[in-house]
Design an enzyme around this catalytic site. Structure first.
Site, PDB file in Angstrom:
ATOM      1  CD1 TRP A 101      -2.201  -2.227   1.708  1.00  0.00           C
ATOM      2  CD2 TRP A 101      -2.964  -1.219  -0.150  1.00  0.00           C
ATOM      3  NE1 TRP A 101      -3.200  -3.005   1.172  1.00  0.00           N
ATOM      4  CE2 TRP A 101      -3.691  -2.422   0.044  1.00  0.00           C
ATOM      5  CE3 TRP A 101      -3.276  -0.422  -1.250  1.00  0.00           C
ATOM      6  CZ2 TRP A 101      -4.692  -2.842  -0.831  1.00  0.00           C
ATOM      7  CZ3 TRP A 101      -4.273  -0.839  -2.134  1.00  0.00           C
ATOM      8  CH2 TRP A 101      -4.975  -2.025  -1.917  1.00  0.00           C
ATOM      9  CG  ASP A 170      -3.602   3.962   3.756  1.00  0.00           C
ATOM     10  OD1 ASP A 170      -4.675   3.758   4.357  1.00  0.00           O
ATOM     11  OD2 ASP A 170      -3.241   3.298   2.761  1.00  0.00           O
ATOM     12  CE  LYS A 194      -8.784  -3.095   3.431  1.00  0.00           C
ATOM     13  NZ  LYS A 194      -7.978  -2.186   2.629  1.00  0.00           N
TER      14      LYS A 194
END
Ligand SMILES: *Cc1c(COP(=O)(O)O)cnc(C)c1O
Length: 355
Positions: A101, A170, A194
């Site tokens: 990511w 993030d 999530k």
């Protein structure tokens, strides 16, 4: 019967939230219509919108200096919106490349401004987070971008980097499972799917002072300041996802809020790591013990045949989505807030008996 769902995202959500949504779905609060058939300017929807934002603020102790934005496009769109809003010309911005990511975030940022890797964990196969003094922040950097939890590699940033540059985070895969040190951050963002609710919603927190300096020469949707001015009603928001997030957050509050989520996350991860650590090397975690994720526990078996048998037998017992990400293989047990300890205990016993 409900499956024990270890999916990395979208993921298991609290059953009460799903059941309440089911009961209210066709006729929302005696309005004669579903919430998803209703104007996003209606008083009924406005109450849902405000409630979701209030709960976020309360649960995460968000200071008044921050705006809460409810956007679309996933965390992935923020990979672009962060540099678009914050960088000009060749302004440098550092990225901690701690896994897939962080790598994607940097790749997108290189199209806008002078984004660079302040640390790259590829040479360690993304098995650990950097120590603060390993991160090379260039002078004049606008921000340092971090990924609090690398969902695919199962690596967690336990200590935030010690730097004078503001952090941009993030936090997609460990939102609402740990406190956020607001004084260190200018921007925090994450996809909802999530820990917060269904996909289709991205929650962004931006410091108000930061918004004064963001770029204005962008298409309207890409401008954080416009979403802030319009209270995330610049265009039609993802009403159903916001409504579901409100239900999930109400459940979080009823369970004891952020401290309860954090303790439960630690208990779940500890339980599975105990099985791994006490397996005489049968199960192996590639992750440095100091960087172990509490949300995504990745591990290997002695060989790929055993892993395939493990996954097949697990599935027969109702343990679903344990396959590691296709880019890394192995096994990954993702255990987000709504994963009950009973599911984790059941997986732990299965792991012992399988071995
Ligand atoms: C899942 C994930 C993303 C991508 O999120 P989308 O909402 O699908 O764009 C980004 N970063 C992290 C850490 C993630 O776990």
């Amino acid at each position: 019967m409900r499956a024990v769902n270890f999916c990395a995202g979208p993921c298991t959500l609290p059953l009460p939230a799903l059941q309440e949504a089911q009961a209210e779905f066709v006729d929302f609060k005696d309005s004669g219509m579903s919430l998803i058939e209703m104007s996003h300017r209606s008083p009924e929807y406005e109450a849902v919108h405000t409630d979701a934002i209030d709960r976020l603020r309360r649960l995460l102790s968000v200071p008044d200096e921050f705006e809460v934005l409810l956007l679309q496009g996933g965390a992935s769109l923020q990979f672009a919106m962060v540099p678009l809003n914050l960088l000009e010309g060749e302004t440098p911005a550092g990225y901690v490349v701690s896994g897939s990511w962080g790598k994607k975030a940097l790749a997108d940022a290189t199209h806008h401004g002078g984004a660079y890797a302040a640390w790259d964990g590829a040479s360690h196969s993304f098995t650990r987070m950097p120590a603060s003094d390993e991160i090379d922040v260039w002078p004049g950097s606008r921000y340092l971008h971090v990924t609090s939890n690398e969902t695919i590699h199962g690596v967690r940033m336990v200590e935030w980097p010690d730097t004078d540059v503001p952090l941009v985070g993030d936090m997609s895969s460990d939102y609402m499972s740990r406190p956020i040190p607001w004084e260190r951050f200018d921007v925090v963002y994450g996809g909802a799917q999530k820990n917060l609710g269904p996909a289709g919603l991205t929650v962004v927190f931006v410091r108000r002072a930061t918004l004064e300096g963001t770029r204005r020469d962008l298409a309207a949707y890409l401008r954080w300041d416009i979403h802030a001015d319009k209270n995330s009603l610049y265009n039609t928001p993802p009403v159903f996802a916001i409504y579901m997030m409100g239900k999930v957050l109400a459940w979080v509050e009823s369970e004891g809020g952020l401290p309860a989520m954090e303790n439960a996350a630690r208990a779940r991860a500890d339980r599975i790591f105990r099985v791994i650590d006490e397996s005489d090397g049968y199960y192996r975690s590639p992750v440095d013990p100091a960087s172990r994720s509490l949300m995504n526990v990745v591990f290997r078996l002695p060989d790929e045949d055993s892993e395939a048998r493990f996954l097949a037998e697990a599935e027969q017992r109702g343990f679903l989505n344990l396959k590691g990400h296709r880019s890394v293989g192995g096994i990954r047990a993702s255990m987000y807030n709504a994963m009950p300890m009973s599911g984790v205990e059941a997986l732990a016993s299965f792991m012992d008996s399988f071995r």
